[in-house]
Design an enzyme around this catalytic site. Structure first.
Site, PDB file in Angstrom:
ATOM      1  N   ASP A   1     -11.019 -54.205 -47.478  1.00  0.00           N
ATOM      2  CA  ASP A   1     -10.812 -54.269 -48.622  1.00  0.00           C
ATOM      3  C   ASP A   1      -9.358 -53.788 -49.225  1.00  0.00           C
ATOM      4  O   ASP A   1      -8.549 -54.344 -49.851  1.00  0.00           O
ATOM      5  CB  ASP A   1     -11.629 -53.869 -49.664  1.00  0.00           C
ATOM      6  CG  ASP A   1     -11.333 -53.963 -51.055  1.00  0.00           C
ATOM      7  OD1 ASP A   1     -11.224 -55.267 -51.557  1.00  0.00           O
ATOM      8  OD2 ASP A   1     -11.507 -53.025 -51.759  1.00  0.00           O
TER       9      ASP A   1
ATOM     10  N   MET B   1     -30.311 -46.545 -38.881  1.00  0.00           N
ATOM     11  CA  MET B   1     -29.792 -47.626 -39.852  1.00  0.00           C
ATOM     12  C   MET B   1     -28.718 -46.956 -40.987  1.00  0.00           C
ATOM     13  O   MET B   1     -27.698 -47.511 -41.186  1.00  0.00           O
ATOM     14  CB  MET B   1     -31.079 -48.191 -40.665  1.00  0.00           C
ATOM     15  CG  MET B   1     -31.597 -49.146 -39.507  1.00  0.00           C
ATOM     16  SD  MET B   1     -30.842 -50.323 -38.982  1.00  0.00           S
ATOM     17  CE  MET B   1     -30.216 -51.261 -40.181  1.00  0.00           C
ATOM     18  N   GLU B   2     -28.876 -45.828 -41.144  1.00  0.00           N
ATOM     19  CA  GLU B   2     -28.071 -44.959 -42.144  1.00  0.00           C
ATOM     20  C   GLU B   2     -26.702 -44.883 -41.287  1.00  0.00           C
ATOM     21  O   GLU B   2     -25.551 -45.093 -42.077  1.00  0.00           O
ATOM     22  CB  GLU B   2     -28.590 -43.502 -42.336  1.00  0.00           C
ATOM     23  CG  GLU B   2     -29.815 -43.524 -43.194  1.00  0.00           C
ATOM     24  CD  GLU B   2     -31.093 -44.195 -42.821  1.00  0.00           C
ATOM     25  OE1 GLU B   2     -32.269 -44.417 -43.518  1.00  0.00           O
ATOM     26  OE2 GLU B   2     -31.078 -44.385 -41.468  1.00  0.00           O
TER      27      GLU B   2
ATOM     28  N   LEU C   1     -36.799 -52.845 -45.359  1.00  0.00           N
ATOM     29  CA  LEU C   1     -37.815 -52.012 -44.867  1.00  0.00           C
ATOM     30  C   LEU C   1     -37.471 -50.726 -44.455  1.00  0.00           C
ATOM     31  O   LEU C   1     -38.263 -49.969 -43.425  1.00  0.00           O
ATOM     32  CB  LEU C   1     -38.610 -52.836 -43.587  1.00  0.00           C
ATOM     33  CG  LEU C   1     -38.902 -54.294 -44.247  1.00  0.00           C
ATOM     34  CD1 LEU C   1     -39.318 -55.120 -42.858  1.00  0.00           C
ATOM     35  CD2 LEU C   1     -40.032 -54.018 -45.206  1.00  0.00           C
ATOM     36  N   CYS C   2     -36.137 -50.204 -44.434  1.00  0.00           N
ATOM     37  CA  CYS C   2     -35.877 -48.856 -44.175  1.00  0.00           C
ATOM     38  C   CYS C   2     -36.726 -47.800 -45.195  1.00  0.00           C
ATOM     39  O   CYS C   2     -36.798 -47.892 -46.283  1.00  0.00           O
ATOM     40  CB  CYS C   2     -34.502 -48.579 -44.218  1.00  0.00           C
ATOM     41  SG  CYS C   2     -33.647 -49.585 -43.228  1.00  0.00           S
ATOM     42  N   HIS C   3     -37.040 -46.912 -44.566  1.00  0.00           N
ATOM     43  CA  HIS C   3     -37.602 -45.514 -45.278  1.00  0.00           C
ATOM     44  C   HIS C   3     -36.539 -44.607 -46.128  1.00  0.00           C
ATOM     45  O   HIS C   3     -35.327 -44.293 -45.409  1.00  0.00           O
ATOM     46  CB  HIS C   3     -38.428 -44.585 -44.533  1.00  0.00           C
ATOM     47  CG  HIS C   3     -39.522 -45.416 -43.909  1.00  0.00           C
ATOM     48  ND1 HIS C   3     -39.410 -46.173 -42.736  1.00  0.00           N
ATOM     49  CD2 HIS C   3     -40.953 -45.374 -44.416  1.00  0.00           C
ATOM     50  CE1 HIS C   3     -40.865 -46.597 -42.455  1.00  0.00           C
ATOM     51  NE2 HIS C   3     -41.619 -46.245 -43.625  1.00  0.00           N
TER      52      HIS C   3
END
Length: 174
Positions: free
Chosen positions: A145, A130-131, A94-96
């Site tokens: 990793d 969010m980014e 739901l992120c733009h």
């Protein structure tokens, strides 16, 4: 008596912040949807987030000097974090999609930890928290990793937004 959690929320978050409002991604019938941001004002928006990788001191030393079996981990993790920030709307449903103006991924090391600090900025109608979180998380995952051959017991934690600027809810920092 309930103990205070070790990571209490910032005290300078505005009282009308989205954390006090109803969930904007959920309709009255309970279904999820993308929020309509077309009526919002375009402003400069910045967010900084972190993720902390905890490992052994010898592994941090190898991260810093680039002597891991998989090669130079910090540069690889930096690029992974930058790429991840740009892919946030494909990863978080739901992120733009946003035109990101700048993305930085930096590292702070202590004896047994590497803190990933991701900062993202844009000029747009919605924030870049969010980014920044995605960049920090993926950079930390990349570090894991790169070191798992020498420390499979490393831990990633303390993923959080450190500060944000811009938008209706205003500026705040931890």
């Amino acid at each position: 008596m309930t103990p205070t959690p070790p990571d209490v929320p910032p005290t300078d978050v505005p009282t009308d912040s989205p954390t006090d409002a109803p969930l904007s991604h959920v309709r009255e019938d309970g279904t999820a949807h993308m929020v309509d941001v077309t009526g919002k004002s375009e402003t400069k928006r910045i967010a900084t987030a972190q993720a902390v990788l905890t490992t052994r001191p010898d592994v941090v030393a190898r991260l810093v000097d680039g002597s891991l079996p998989k090669g130079e981990a910090l540069g690889t993790a930096r690029i992974a974090g930058i790429l991840a920030a740009k892919q946030t709307p494909t990863l978080i449903p739901l992120c733009h999609p946003l035109p990101l103006g700048a993305i930085t991924v930096d590292f702070e090391t202590t004896e047994a930890q590497v803190t990933v600090i991701a900062r993202v900025s844009t000029r747009g109608v919605t924030g870049v928290e969010m980014e920044a979180l995605t960049a920090a998380s993926v950079a930390a995952l990349t570090l894991f990793d790169m070191i798992k051959a020498v420390d499979a017991l490393a831990v990633i934690g303390e993923i959080k937004v450190l500060d944000k600027q811009g938008g209706k809810s205003g500026d705040w920092s931890r």
